[in-house]
Write a protein that holds these residues in place. Structure first.
Motif, short mmCIF file in Angstrom:
data_model
loop_
_atom_site.label_atom_id
_atom_site.label_comp_id
_atom_site.label_asym_id
_atom_site.label_seq_id
_atom_site.Cartn_x
_atom_site.Cartn_y
_atom_site.Cartn_z
N GLU A 25 32.78 27.08 40.83
CA GLU A 25 33.35 27.81 41.96
C GLU A 25 33.19 29.17 41.66
O GLU A 25 32.86 29.96 42.44
N LEU A 26 33.26 29.47 40.14
CA LEU A 26 33.15 31.08 40.01
C LEU A 26 31.75 31.56 40.15
O LEU A 26 31.38 32.53 40.50
N LYS A 27 30.76 30.36 39.85
CA LYS A 27 29.41 30.90 39.91
C LYS A 27 28.91 31.05 41.24
O LYS A 27 27.86 31.88 41.49
N LYS A 28 29.69 30.62 42.29
CA LYS A 28 29.33 30.95 43.73
C LYS A 28 29.84 32.35 44.08
O LYS A 28 29.28 33.00 45.23
N ASN A 29 30.67 32.93 43.34
CA ASN A 29 31.10 34.13 43.93
C ASN A 29 30.97 35.18 42.92
O ASN A 29 31.12 36.54 43.15
N ILE A 30 30.75 35.00 41.61
CA ILE A 30 30.61 36.13 40.83
C ILE A 30 29.05 35.99 40.10
O ILE A 30 28.75 34.77 39.45
N ALA A 59 39.96 29.28 39.84
CA ALA A 59 38.79 30.24 40.25
C ALA A 59 39.35 31.20 41.48
O ALA A 59 38.75 32.36 41.31
N GLU A 60 40.10 30.65 42.24
CA GLU A 60 40.60 31.58 43.37
C GLU A 60 41.31 33.02 42.72
O GLU A 60 40.95 33.91 43.17
N ALA A 61 42.14 32.62 41.96
CA ALA A 61 42.80 33.68 41.27
C ALA A 61 41.98 34.90 40.65
O ALA A 61 42.11 36.11 40.47
N ILE A 62 41.08 34.10 39.69
CA ILE A 62 40.02 35.14 39.15
C ILE A 62 39.27 35.95 40.11
O ILE A 62 39.13 37.02 39.73
N ILE A 63 38.47 35.24 41.16
CA ILE A 63 37.86 35.97 42.15
C ILE A 63 38.63 37.09 42.75
O ILE A 63 38.33 38.38 42.91
#
Length: 391
Positions: free
Chosen positions: A233-238, A343-347
């Motif tokens: 999920e992180l890869k999609k946003n970061i 993932a949501e919190a990190i983004i």
């Protein structure tokens, strides 16, 4: 005064119980106390041919017994009875729950040395549930038929938080026997003395890469697997980030490595093993870390929180009962096992730098109100003096 400190293992990398005992011994070494550490020699593989070790240091001796039998964290060391008989101790300090060393000492002093006061530092081991249903059932049965009887012999239980005390009261331990004594906040290092960039240079990580670190023993209850599941999920946003995982392997590393392969996230994960504080390896990681994630089910105290706050790192955590962080104010809470929330919190933190700064500043204020180790040493010493007089 002679105190027997009984702990199943006494080696760096085995978490809070070991670190806490080391801190106490070093901080109280100038007092008139002879400390005897009775533990397991877990380095010896051939138990039939290996010999026990005795290490002599200032004001304390370490007795390392070679286990006759090993099963997971259960080390059978009946040789310990010899030193329990030979030495006339004034106080018995037990550490951690449900291990042969502690149970044996409790049984021995319940039968033969009933006038010796006993302290039990639980380190969360009495209150933390096990993720395995079988192991959790074993704990309940073991407690009901064996240790519930032995624990009546304990004079005082020492816990680090009020929430842990409440759990012990629910288990039937009298409230007046439970003392809440926190750990201290002093660090072994000033974060300003650590040069930034050393960790990145060692592992050839670009300065623009976001470092997300997970620090602690590698076992199921630490929840590292859920941080890994958050990576797709992180890869999609970061675009540019790296997950750093460091800690002593506690039987869970193989599973994590297989999970990394199955998720196809090898490029985003760096497993660096155990990093020592003595040569600044761990401090250098803290210095270069952008976000610290502690996805564990429980932390009896959470030294990683003190260290992260001291290095001014925003922290995501899954243990609601910690003593330092409040959701949205000084840290970000993510429910244990909810990798989507991680993932949501990190983004969210990456996109809101002002929130990141607010969390850090509030966490530092919370840490400033915490007692120093010097104060904690005095509290422990006062307890020892009281117990010796009442003996």
């Amino acid at each position: 005064m002679k105190i027997a400190r009984i702990i199943p293992y006494f080696k760096s990398g085995f978490g809070g119980p070991v670190n806490h005992l080391k801190k106490l011994l070093l901080g109280m070494q100038d007092l008139n106390i002879e400390n005897y550490i009775l533990t397991t020699n877990i380095d010896k593989k051939n138990s039939l041919l290996s010999k026990n070790q005795i290490l002599y240091l200032k004001n304390f001796k370490i007795f390392k017994y070679v286990p006759l039998l090993k099963f997971y964290h259960f080390f059978l060391t009946p040789q310990m009875i010899v030193d329990l008989i030979k030495n006339k101790f004034d106080i018995i300090d037990l550490r951690c729950f449900r291990n042969f060393q502690v149970d044996f000492a409790l049984l021995f002093y319940s039968i033969f040395r009933r006038n010796i006061p006993i302290i039990f530092n639980t380190h969360g081991t009495l209150s933390t549930p096990d993720l395995s249903r079988i192991k959790n059932l074993f704990k309940k049965v073991y407690y009901t038929f064996f240790e519930k009887f032995l624990l009546k012999r304990v004079n005082y239980f020492i816990v680090v938080s009020l929430s842990e005390k409440n759990i012990l009261v629910e288990k039937g331990i009298p409230s007046e026997k439970i003392l809440v004594i926190s750990h201290g906040k002093n660090l072994l290092i000033d974060s300003n003395d650590i040069k930034s960039g050393n960790f990145r240079n060692k592992y050839k990580i670009d300065k623009n890469t976001i470092l997300i670190s997970c620090i602690g023993r590698i076992y199921q209850g630490k929840g590292i697997q859920y941080l890994l599941r958050a990576v797709p999920e992180l890869k999609k946003n970061i675009k540019n980030f790296k997950i750093i995982i460091t800690g002593k392997n506690d039987g869970f590393l193989d599973y994590l490595q297989e999970l990394i392969k199955s998720l196809k996230i090898e490029k985003e994960i760096l497993l660096v093993g155990f990093l020592s504080k003595k040569d600044d390896q761990l401090w250098e990681l803290y210095k270069d870390t952008d976000f610290l994630v502690s996805p564990s089910l429980s932390e009896s105290f959470g030294h990683v929180f003190i260290e992260g706050i001291s290095f001014k790192i925003p922290i995501l955590y899954s243990n609601q009962n910690n003593l330092f962080l409040k959701d949205g104010k000084s840290g970000i809470y993510t429910p244990f096992g909810n990798y989507k929330k991680i993932a949501e919190a990190i983004i969210n933190l990456i996109n809101k730098p002002k929130l990141k700064d607010l969390l850090v500043s509030n966490a530092i204020l919370a840490l400033n109100d915490f007692p120093t180790w010097e104060k904690i040493f005095k509290i422990h010493n006062k307890l020892y003096q009281i117990l010796k007089k009442k003996r």
